[in-house]
Design an enzyme around this catalytic site. Structure first.
Site: not given
Ligand SMILES: *Cc1c(COP(=O)(O)O)cnc(C)c1O
Length: 431
Positions: A291, A330, A334, A361-362
């Site tokens: 996580p 972010r 996206y 400046c975007e």
């Molecule tokens: C981004 C990523 C995570 C963490 O993802 P979360 O959505 O932030 O929990 C864990 N493992 C790998 C390989 C990732 O690329």
């Protein structure tokens, strides 16, 4: 309120972890990242206790450092008993500089250079999560040079689409991470890893995506991993003892996002795994999860000072803030959702919808569009919620804007954990 660590005090100010955001802004300046250490610890404990209870005592969460990486974070993680992923030598350096034990680190990434690999091996990092055959060769070489057998997990792609945003969806076959199971490349990967004398393979890693709100996609990944593991067992006599299921449980950015009961999902996933293992007579592996977002996102808010309002007659109203895509890219990247509040006037009702614009400046430098606020005035305090993950970590110095400070609140107190960048920092590398 979106999360239980947020409230409004008598003065009508937003509080986080019991601390007044107006006080924090005055004390530390804006823009400011504020993190609730108690909430981070609470999130860590949710994972540690549920994973040990349902997957067994040697199962653990590894914090995905890419979500939020600075020294103070690793001190909290170590105290809470987590392991951690690093995806670059810079993240590895940060963890080691904080005194985080190397044996509890997992080195991720789809293109570790020879230099990175040597740095990891020299640092006595506990684990490599090997992405591909090229890396396997290089790692075998450097481990041999060092006279060790390096513990590894192999990253495989189960080919699952967890119905999430394209940009943060990495479990499907057509992507640059890992080796796909379906094409047979993952099996070759295992065969090669088993033939390397300086590599000790313990199991598999898969990451299916992010912002996943239920156990089901993880259960699907477990099914595919188990079937694959069973096949590897019969073909090569290799039994995987670890399944690393990656990260990805979702968080609430706006009221309409669902709430995720992490322990309940972990229990459901564990039952699914238990059942699957029994069906295949496969020895139950220990489970790791990675996580990132769900450990830190809801512990963080960002505070900005409003610069003023610009009404474009017949179009819309903008409120400008003293940060932007440099501290939170972010929305620009996206279209990520965020909840925006007027932190110093929480008891007033919204009068209009505003587009929150940064100072870069975007024209794409927006934090959020269409947010309901009381009419902003220059000097108002604007708070953006759920910014603990992928904000500080993705920040930049575009337009030579200094990175904000990071302040932690803990048991009603506050302390600086990353100082604000200075102009001297901006030119520090310029010769
Ligand atoms: C981004 C990523 C995570 C963490 O993802 P979360 O959505 O932030 O929990 C864990 N493992 C790998 C390989 C990732 O690329």
């Amino acid at each position: 309120m979106l999360y239980d660590n947020l409230a409004v005090n008598e003065a009508g100010h937003l509080t986080i972890g019991g601390v007044d955001t107006v006080y924090l802004a005055e004390k530390y300046g804006t823009p400011l990242y504020v993190l609730d250490e108690d909430k981070i610890r609470e999130n860590c404990r949710l994972y540690v206790s549920a994973m040990k209870e349902h997957f067994g005592s040697d199962s653990l969460p590894l914090f995905a450092g890419k979500a939020l990486c600075f020294k103070g974070m690793y001190r909290v993680l170590e105290q809470e008993g987590l392991c951690a992923d690093v995806v670059s030598p810079g993240e590895l350096y940060t963890a080691l500089a904080a005194g985080f034990p190397a044996e509890r680190l997992f080195f991720h990434g789809n293109n570790k250079t020879d230099e990175d690999i040597r740095y990891g091996v020299d640092s006595k990092i506990g684990w490599f999560i090997v992405d591909n055959l090229n890396e396997l060769e290089s790692l075998n070489h450097y481990a041999g040079e060092k006279g060790i057998r390096q513990k590894v997990l192999l990253r495989v792609t189960p080919g699952i689409d967890p119905h999430t945003l394209e940009a943060i969806n990495t479990g499907r076959i057509d992507c640059q991470f890992g080796s796909p199971i379906e094409t047979g490349q993952a099996a070759t990967f295992v065969e090669q890893a088993l033939s390397k004398e300086n590599i000790e393979i313990w199991g598999f890693h898969s990451h299916i995506g992010s912002q996943i709100f239920e156990a089901e996609p993880f259960c699907d990944a477990v099914d595919i991993l188990l079937k694959f593991a069973q096949e590897m067992r019969s073909r090569f006599g290799f039994t995987a003892q670890i399944f690393n299921l990656g990260g990805g449980f979702g968080v609430r950015y706006v009221e309409s996002d669902p709430h995720v009961d992490i322990p309940a999902n972990i229990r459901a996933l564990a039952e699914h795994l238990k059942h699957g293992c029994a069906e295949l007579s496969y020895p139950q592996p220990r489970v790791y999860m990675e996580p990132g977002r769900s450990i830190v996102a809801n512990a963080g808010i960002t505070l900005y000072t409003a610069g003023g309002v610009k009404n474009i007659e017949g179009y819309r109203s903008y409120v400008t803030v003293d940060g932007g895509m440099t501290d939170n890219p972010r929305y620009a990247l996206y279209g990520a959702n965020y909840t925006v509040l007027m932190a110093n006037r929480m008891k007033e009702t919204a009068t209009d919808a505003y587009t929150v614009a940064g100072r870069c400046c975007e024209s794409g430098d927006l934090i959020q569009e269409n947010v309901s606020l009381p009419e902003p005035r220059r000097g108002d305090l604007i708070a953006v919620l759920t910014t603990g993950a992928y904000n500080f970590a993705m920040s930049s110095n575009y337009n030579r804007i200094c990175r904000p400070a990071v302040v932690m609140v803990c048991a009603g107190n506050d302390y600086l954990t990353v100082r604000r960048q200075t102009f001297e920092d901006l030119v520090a590398c310029d010769l």
